[in-house]
Every structure is written in structure tokens, then in C-alpha cells.
Design a protein around this motif. Structure first.
Motif, PDB file in Angstrom:
ATOM      1  N   ASP A 159      -6.832  12.240  -5.170  1.00  0.00           N
ATOM      2  CA  ASP A 159      -7.764  13.234  -4.674  1.00  0.00           C
ATOM      3  C   ASP A 159      -7.061  14.576  -4.592  1.00  0.00           C
ATOM      4  N   ILE A 160      -7.761  15.626  -5.006  1.00  0.00           N
ATOM      5  CA  ILE A 160      -7.225  16.970  -4.878  1.00  0.00           C
ATOM      6  C   ILE A 160      -7.476  17.439  -3.459  1.00  0.00           C
ATOM      7  N   GLU A 161      -6.439  17.891  -2.781  1.00  0.00           N
ATOM      8  CA  GLU A 161      -6.545  18.348  -1.398  1.00  0.00           C
ATOM      9  C   GLU A 161      -6.708  19.864  -1.363  1.00  0.00           C
TER      10      GLU A 161
ATOM     11  N   ALA B 192     -12.071  19.895 -13.972  1.00  0.00           N
ATOM     12  CA  ALA B 192     -10.939  19.257 -13.287  1.00  0.00           C
ATOM     13  C   ALA B 192     -11.352  17.893 -12.748  1.00  0.00           C
ATOM     14  N   VAL B 193     -10.462  16.922 -12.863  1.00  0.00           N
ATOM     15  CA  VAL B 193     -10.694  15.599 -12.295  1.00  0.00           C
ATOM     16  C   VAL B 193     -10.416  15.697 -10.799  1.00  0.00           C
ATOM     17  N   LEU B 194     -11.459  15.528  -9.978  1.00  0.00           N
ATOM     18  CA  LEU B 194     -11.338  15.648  -8.533  1.00  0.00           C
ATOM     19  C   LEU B 194     -10.978  14.329  -7.879  1.00  0.00           C
ATOM     20  N   LYS B 195     -11.423  13.245  -8.484  1.00  0.00           N
ATOM     21  CA  LYS B 195     -11.198  11.918  -7.891  1.00  0.00           C
ATOM     22  C   LYS B 195     -11.135  10.904  -9.016  1.00  0.00           C
ATOM     23  N   TRP B 196     -10.202   9.966  -8.885  1.00  0.00           N
ATOM     24  CA  TRP B 196     -10.071   8.886  -9.868  1.00  0.00           C
ATOM     25  C   TRP B 196      -9.672   7.633  -9.112  1.00  0.00           C
ATOM     26  N   GLU B 197     -10.497   6.593  -9.209  1.00  0.00           N
ATOM     27  CA  GLU B 197     -10.198   5.329  -8.560  1.00  0.00           C
ATOM     28  C   GLU B 197     -10.359   4.209  -9.560  1.00  0.00           C
ATOM     29  N   SER B 198      -9.532   3.198  -9.421  1.00  0.00           N
ATOM     30  CA  SER B 198      -9.692   2.006 -10.253  1.00  0.00           C
ATOM     31  C   SER B 198      -9.622   0.784  -9.362  1.00  0.00           C
ATOM     32  N   ASP B 199     -10.331  -0.243  -9.777  1.00  0.00           N
ATOM     33  CA  ASP B 199     -10.355  -1.483  -9.010  1.00  0.00           C
ATOM     34  C   ASP B 199     -10.500  -2.645  -9.988  1.00  0.00           C
ATOM     35  N   TYR B 200      -9.676  -3.657  -9.797  1.00  0.00           N
ATOM     36  CA  TYR B 200      -9.730  -4.846 -10.636  1.00  0.00           C
ATOM     37  C   TYR B 200     -10.760  -5.795 -10.061  1.00  0.00           C
ATOM     38  N   ASP B 201     -11.735  -6.179 -10.863  1.00  0.00           N
ATOM     39  CA  ASP B 201     -12.810  -7.081 -10.434  1.00  0.00           C
ATOM     40  C   ASP B 201     -12.328  -8.519 -10.542  1.00  0.00           C
TER      41      ASP B 201
ATOM     42  N   GLU C  89       0.870  -1.164   0.000  1.00  0.00           N
ATOM     43  CA  GLU C  89       0.000   0.000   0.000  1.00  0.00           C
ATOM     44  C   GLU C  89       0.912   1.220   0.000  1.00  0.00           C
ATOM     45  N   VAL C  90       0.771   2.063  -1.007  1.00  0.00           N
ATOM     46  CA  VAL C  90       1.640   3.212  -1.189  1.00  0.00           C
ATOM     47  C   VAL C  90       0.778   4.481  -1.191  1.00  0.00           C
ATOM     48  N   GLU C  91       1.172   5.469  -0.393  1.00  0.00           N
ATOM     49  CA  GLU C  91       0.464   6.738  -0.340  1.00  0.00           C
ATOM     50  C   GLU C  91       1.482   7.866  -0.413  1.00  0.00           C
ATOM     51  N   PHE C  92       1.230   8.841  -1.314  1.00  0.00           N
ATOM     52  CA  PHE C  92       2.133   9.974  -1.434  1.00  0.00           C
ATOM     53  C   PHE C  92       1.403  11.192  -1.967  1.00  0.00           C
ATOM     54  N   TYR C  93       2.037  12.356  -1.808  1.00  0.00           N
ATOM     55  CA  TYR C  93       1.532  13.614  -2.337  1.00  0.00           C
ATOM     56  C   TYR C  93       2.479  14.125  -3.400  1.00  0.00           C
ATOM     57  N   ALA C  94       1.910  14.792  -4.374  1.00  0.00           N
ATOM     58  CA  ALA C  94       2.673  15.575  -5.347  1.00  0.00           C
ATOM     59  C   ALA C  94       1.862  16.849  -5.549  1.00  0.00           C
ATOM     60  N   GLY C  95       2.418  17.968  -5.124  1.00  0.00           N
ATOM     61  CA  GLY C  95       1.644  19.210  -5.136  1.00  0.00           C
ATOM     62  C   GLY C  95       0.492  19.087  -4.153  1.00  0.00           C
ATOM     63  N   ASN C  96      -0.726  19.392  -4.610  1.00  0.00           N
ATOM     64  CA  ASN C  96      -1.888  19.271  -3.730  1.00  0.00           C
ATOM     65  C   ASN C  96      -2.731  18.039  -4.050  1.00  0.00           C
ATOM     66  N   VAL C  97      -2.120  17.047  -4.697  1.00  0.00           N
ATOM     67  CA  VAL C  97      -2.830  15.824  -5.056  1.00  0.00           C
ATOM     68  C   VAL C  97      -2.290  14.660  -4.229  1.00  0.00           C
TER      69      VAL C  97
END
Length: 128
Positions: free
Chosen positions: A47-49, A118-127, A20-28
Motif C-alpha cells: 500500500d502506498i502511504e 500508479a499501483v495503489l494496492k496489490w494483494e495476493s492470496d493462495y486459494d 507475518e512480515v511487515e516493512f516499509y521501503a520509501g512510502n510503500v
């Protein structure tokens, strides 16, 4: 180069070793689940913060169309992706399009600002 890593943790989910990897780049903020064996990206979202909700009322003339929102979402997805659902929603004083997309066994959820595009949220999930 501007990424600030908050977390890189190994985990075990559904009999599969993952990171599980979590990071910020700018305000995203970016969240990834990566297969620990193959390195394949299993899911991700961003997610845009610190987004400021507009205080002036928005008229329907100022909103992008559903077709424009669909085009923006499909531009983020791999070729062959189709839109399953697209709805205009007003939440916390802000208009946004909420979209569900699918490409093979991968499902995507997307939120697009209905004023700016603007894209505010983008999620993907493998079924699986």
C-alpha cells in the motif's frame, strides 16, 4: 536496502506455521505471509502511504482507459494471469480501477490510480 522492518512474527494459521512480515521501503508498506517450513510466499500486499488526494476536479479525458489499467495490472502478475473483473470507482475524491485477477489457485486484488496509472494496492492470496 532502504527497508525498515516493523514486524516479523511467527504465527500458526490453518494448521500451518507461518511468519507475518511487515516493512516499509520509501512510502510503500509491504505485508507478507511466509511459510515457516518452505519459505514460500503465501500472500503479500503493498500500500502506498501518505497519498495526497487531488483537490482539482478530474475529467474523464484525464483518466487512463480500462484497457490501460488491465495492462498495468497484468504487468505486475505472473504470466498466464487473467483479469476476472475490472471496475472504475470513485472513492475519497479519487478515481481508481479495482481489479480482480486469477492465475491457477492464486487470486490477486489490485487498485490502480485512474489518473496516474500508479499501483495503489496489490494483494495476493493462495486459494487452498
Amino acid at each position: 536496502a532502504d527497508a525498515v522492518f516493523l514486524k516479523v512474527e511467527p504465527e500458526w494459521d490453518d494448521g500451518q506455521a507461518r511468519y507475518e512480515v511487515e516493512f516499509y521501503a520509501g512510502n510503500v508498506e509491504y505485508d507478507y505471509e511466509i511459510d515457516a517450513v518452505t519459505g514460500a510466499v503465501l500472500s503479500f500486499d503493498r500500500d502506498i502511504e501518505d497519498y495526497v488526494i487531488p483537490t482539482t476536479p478530474v475529467t474523464s479525458d484525464e483518466l487512463i482507459s480500462m484497457d490501460e489499467a488491465t495492462e498495468i495490472a497484468l504487468g505486475q502478475a505472473p504470466e498466464g494471469t487473467t483479469v476476472v473483473q475490472c471496475e472504475l470507482d470513485r472513492d475519497d475524491g479519487r478515481y481508481r480501477y479495482e481489479l480482480e485477477l486469477r492465475n491457477g489457485r492464486t487470486e490477486y486484488e489490485c487498485e490502480i490510480d485512474a489518473v496516474t496509472g500508479a499501483v495503489l494496492k496489490w494483494e495476493s492470496d493462495y486459494d487452498d
